[in-house]
Design an enzyme around this catalytic site. Structure first.
Site, PDB file in Angstrom:
ATOM      1  N   GLY A  12       0.750  -1.241   0.000  1.00  0.00           N
ATOM      2  CA  GLY A  12       0.000   0.000   0.000  1.00  0.00           C
ATOM      3  C   GLY A  12       0.783   1.296   0.000  1.00  0.00           C
ATOM      4  O   GLY A  12       0.195   2.360   0.203  1.00  0.00           O
ATOM      5  N   ILE A  19       0.889   6.684   4.806  1.00  0.00           N
ATOM      6  CA  ILE A  19       1.103   6.030   6.099  1.00  0.00           C
ATOM      7  C   ILE A  19       2.036   4.829   5.930  1.00  0.00           C
ATOM      8  O   ILE A  19       2.920   4.596   6.757  1.00  0.00           O
ATOM      9  CB  ILE A  19      -0.236   5.603   6.710  1.00  0.00           C
ATOM     10  CG1 ILE A  19      -1.054   6.845   7.102  1.00  0.00           C
ATOM     11  CG2 ILE A  19      -0.023   4.706   7.933  1.00  0.00           C
ATOM     12  CD1 ILE A  19      -2.448   6.543   7.591  1.00  0.00           C
ATOM     13  N   TYR A 154     -17.240  10.120   5.281  1.00  0.00           N
ATOM     14  CA  TYR A 154     -16.457   8.881   5.271  1.00  0.00           C
ATOM     15  C   TYR A 154     -17.295   7.719   4.736  1.00  0.00           C
ATOM     16  O   TYR A 154     -16.783   6.783   4.139  1.00  0.00           O
ATOM     17  CB  TYR A 154     -15.923   8.590   6.673  1.00  0.00           C
ATOM     18  CG  TYR A 154     -14.689   7.726   6.698  1.00  0.00           C
ATOM     19  CD1 TYR A 154     -13.539   8.092   5.997  1.00  0.00           C
ATOM     20  CD2 TYR A 154     -14.655   6.545   7.416  1.00  0.00           C
ATOM     21  CE1 TYR A 154     -12.402   7.312   6.021  1.00  0.00           C
ATOM     22  CE2 TYR A 154     -13.526   5.746   7.458  1.00  0.00           C
ATOM     23  CZ  TYR A 154     -12.397   6.133   6.753  1.00  0.00           C
ATOM     24  OH  TYR A 154     -11.273   5.344   6.784  1.00  0.00           O
ATOM     25  N   LYS A 161     -14.207  -0.181   7.034  1.00  0.00           N
ATOM     26  CA  LYS A 161     -13.262  -0.258   8.154  1.00  0.00           C
ATOM     27  C   LYS A 161     -13.850  -1.038   9.322  1.00  0.00           C
ATOM     28  O   LYS A 161     -13.122  -1.718  10.058  1.00  0.00           O
ATOM     29  CB  LYS A 161     -12.850   1.145   8.592  1.00  0.00           C
ATOM     30  CG  LYS A 161     -11.991   1.889   7.581  1.00  0.00           C
ATOM     31  CD  LYS A 161     -10.666   1.197   7.290  1.00  0.00           C
ATOM     32  CE  LYS A 161      -9.748   2.063   6.434  1.00  0.00           C
ATOM     33  NZ  LYS A 161      -8.481   1.374   6.093  1.00  0.00           N
ATOM     34  N   ILE A 190      -4.578  12.108   8.559  1.00  0.00           N
ATOM     35  CA  ILE A 190      -3.265  12.466   8.024  1.00  0.00           C
ATOM     36  C   ILE A 190      -3.461  12.894   6.580  1.00  0.00           C
ATOM     37  O   ILE A 190      -4.261  12.306   5.849  1.00  0.00           O
ATOM     38  CB  ILE A 190      -2.287  11.266   8.102  1.00  0.00           C
ATOM     39  CG1 ILE A 190      -2.028  10.883   9.569  1.00  0.00           C
ATOM     40  CG2 ILE A 190      -0.962  11.590   7.413  1.00  0.00           C
ATOM     41  CD1 ILE A 190      -1.184   9.630   9.736  1.00  0.00           C
TER      42      ILE A 190
END
Length: 255
Positions: A12, A19, A154, A161, A190
Site C-alpha cells: 500500500g 502512512i 467517510y 473499516k 493524516i
C-alpha cells in the site's frame, strides 16, 4: 534494534506522504528487511524509487483484488525469502462519488468495491501467506475512527473499516495458535492521497489540533512507531486489538 533481521512485506505505499511509507521507514530504522508491492506500471514508477531509498530487497506486482496475483506474490516471496515475519496491510479504496453526499446513496457496486479492497483483501492476503509466516509473526492493518463513529463524508469507507476491524479479531483467532498476531492501528487524520477524497477531513485537522489531548495531529512516523511496537517481540501478547494513534482524539466526548 527491535526488528533486526525480520522480513516485512509492505502493501500500500503510494508516495512518501503515505502512512505505509512512514511505517516502512520506521521498520527499516529498527533493522527490518523490506519488500514492497505495487499495482500496475503507474504505481510501480512511484514504488521502485521508494524501495531503493529504504533499501528494499525487491518489489512485486500484486493487485489485492486478484487472487491469482496474490498467489503469484506468495510464490515470489517464498522464492526470495522462504518465510517472513511482518505483513503491513495499508490498502483501502472507495469510489470518490461514494465519499460525498449521503451514505444511503451508495451503489451496490460501490459498496462491493469498498468492502473487497479495504476489508476482504486482508483476509485474502493472510490466507495466501499463512504458511509463509514464521512463528511469532505480526500482521498489521490500518483503520480509522470512522469505523465506529459517524465521520461525515467517510460513508462506505467507515462500513468497510468496521468490517476490517471485525476481520482482525477473527484472523487473530485463526492464526493465534501459531503465535501469529493480527492487530490494527487506528490513525488520526493524516494528509495523504487517500484522505484527500474525504471532503470533511480538511476541517477535522483543525478540530483535532484544537481539541485532542495532545493538541496536535499525527504523522505517518507516529503511526510507524506504533507499528514497530506491534511488529516486535515487545507485543508478543497483543493480538486482535485496535490501537489508536490519534493524539487521544478518539477519547474526547465533548470538545
Amino acid at each position: 534494534m527491535l526488528l533486526e533481521g525480520k522480513k516485512a512485506l509492505i502493501f500500500g505505499v503510494a508516495n512518501q506522504r503515505s502512512i505505509a511509507y512512514g511505517i516502512a521507514s520506521m521498520l527499516k530504522q529498527h533493522g527490518a528487511r523490506l519488500a514492497f508491492n505495487y499495482v500496475g506500471d503507474a504505481i510501480k514508477k512511484r514504488v521502485e524509487p521508494i524501495s531503493e531509498e529504504l533499501g528494499g530487497e525487491f518489489t512485486f506486482q500484486c493487485d489485492v483484488c486478484d487472487d491469482s496475483q496474490i498467489e503469484q506474490a506468495a510464490n515470489l516471496v517464498r522464492e526470495k525469502w522462504d518465510k517472513f515475519d511482518i505483513l503491513i496491510h495499508s490498502v483501502a479504496f472507495a469510489n470518490r462519488e461514494d465519499l460525498s453526499g449521503r451514505f444511503i446513496d451508495t451503489s451496490r457496486k460501490g459498496f462491493s468495491i469498498a468492502l473487497d479492497i479495504s476489508a476482504y483483501s486482508l483476509t485474502g492476503l493472510c490466507r495466501a501467506f499463512e504458511h509463509l509466516f514464521n512463528e511469532n509473526s505480526s500482521v498489521i492493518t490500518m483503520t480509522y475512527m470512522g469505523s465506529g463513529k459517524i465521520v461525515p463524508g467517510y460513508n462506505v469507507m467507515g462500513v468497510a473499516k468496521a468490517a476490517l476491524e471485525a476481520s482482525v479479531r477473527y484472523l487473530a483467532f485463526d492464526l493465534g495458535p501459531r503465535g501469529i498476531r493480527v492487530n490494527a492501528l487506528s490513525a488520526g487524520p493524516i494528509k495523504t492521497l487517500a484522505a484527500s477524497a474525504v471532503s470533511s477531513l480538511k476541517d477535522i485537522f483543525h478540530y483535532v489540533e484544537k481539541n485532542a489531548p495532545l493538541r496536535r495531529n499525527v504523522t505517518p512516523l507516529d503511526v510507524g512507531g506504533a507499528a514497530v511496537f506491534l511488529a516486535s517481540d515487545l507485543s508478543c501478547a497483543v493480538t486482535g486489538e485496535i490501537i489508536y494513534v490519534d493524539s487521544g482524539f478518539s477519547q474526547i466526548g465533548v470538545a
